[in-house]
Design an enzyme around this catalytic site. Structure first.
Site, PDB file in Angstrom:
ATOM      1  CD  GLU A  92       6.369   7.469  -4.537  1.00  0.00           C
ATOM      2  OE1 GLU A  92       7.097   7.666  -3.602  1.00  0.00           O
ATOM      3  OE2 GLU A  92       5.586   8.467  -4.687  1.00  0.00           O
ATOM      4  CE1 TYR A 131      -2.489   0.147   1.085  1.00  0.00           C
ATOM      5  CE2 TYR A 131      -3.746   1.721   1.823  1.00  0.00           C
ATOM      6  CZ  TYR A 131      -3.527   0.570   1.919  1.00  0.00           C
ATOM      7  OH  TYR A 131      -4.167  -0.208   2.649  1.00  0.00           O
ATOM      8  CB  ALA A 183      -6.709   9.134  -0.967  1.00  0.00           C
TER       9      ALA A 183
END
Length: 293
Positions: free
Chosen positions: A18, A50, A52
């Protein structure tokens, strides 16, 4: 495009990684150095987070699209419901489709500014992650993942309620789930058992982040929502210099991963924070790098 499920159901253990979208040009260079370093190890897929409230939405879309266009990697994009109307969510999903992205991690998301703060839906938006899963499913032939929480989501009443919520997301059409950080392999294995006890056999991937610095230890505490177990503290605390602390953290990540693989986990998902070295060390120790022909 190849799906995440196709890449993790190959009959042997795999790993995935990630990344976060870059904040500036220096961060972008660091990110792409890590991507190129890890590309040669053939991860099952790579995901791009992505921010907040969609704070990094455009950078996430650009980065995910560039990974799909310029590398051999299977790319997965994150998507959250925070501060987005359904129309905006449809638009983002359409952008992903236009870029050839067919793998999406559907998340309700954390409140902007305070991950543990009170969550409120956009007036024209969605309230729950299972609704987002259904929306993604309605709009195309996507492979959809969701989040899982070994210690329970901070806003869940208890582990039973949290497990029911995870199963609800999977029954809504999610193909797999990626677990948030945890400390001991048993923490993840108990989550897997709770899901299986409810008759759900979806793929669950444990989230792994080698604890290489005291900063990453603090981040693990924050993201997992759990205190450091006494055994982990006893392993790490004696190491007062950075080099020996890092070595102990790599050993611990390898130990946890070995136990999970021995228990039949199909893949390990590494949180990289846009760096490649620690992940490379662990996956090489585990023998997860395919032999070159």
């Amino acid at each position: 495009m190849t799906t995440v499920v196709q890449r993790i159901r190959v009959g042997r253990p795999v790993f995935s990684v990630e990344f976060m979208p870059p904040r500036d040009s220096a961060d972008e260079q660091r990110l792409w150095n890590a991507i190129r370093e890890l590309e040669g190890l053939d991860p099952a897929f790579v995901s791009v987070t992505y921010g907040a409230g969609g704070s990094s939405r455009d950078r996430t879309i650009r980065t995910t699209g560039r990974v799909a266009r310029e590398t051999t990697l299977v790319s997965m994009a994150h998507l959250t419901a925070v501060d987005h109307s359904i129309a905006e969510l449809r638009n983002v999903i359409g952008w992903y489709a236009a870029l050839g992205i067919r793998n999406i991690l559907a998340l309700r998301g954390d409140p902007p500014g305070d991950p543990n703060g009170e969550w409120s839906a956009h007036p024209d938006g969605l309230h729950y992650a299972d609704e987002l899963v259904r929306l993604v499913r309605e709009l195309g032939d996507f492979c959809v993942g969701v989040a899982a929480f070994p210690y329970g989501h901070p806003r869940s009443a208890d582990l039973d309620a949290d497990t029911e919520n995870l199963v609800r997301k999977l029954q809504a059409g999610a193909d797999f789930a990626i677990a948030q950080l945890f400390f001991e392999p048993e923490d993840f294995l108990r989550l897997r058992d709770r899901v299986a006890a409810r008759g759900c056999d979806a793929d669950l991937l444990p989230g792994i982040m080698p604890i290489t610095t005291r900063k990453t230890l603090a981040k693990t505490i924050e993201l997992s929502g759990a205190p450091v177990p006494a055994r982990i503290s006893a392993l790490l605390e004696p190491h007062t210099d950075a080099k020996s602390f890092r070595a102990a953290g790599i050993d611990l990540a390898t130990e946890v991963s070995e136990r999970l693989l021995a228990e039949g986990v199909s893949g390990l998902h590494f949180y990289t924070f846009n760096r490649s070295k620690a992940t490379k060390e662990v996956v090489n120790r585990l023998g997860l790098v395919p032999a070159r022909t």
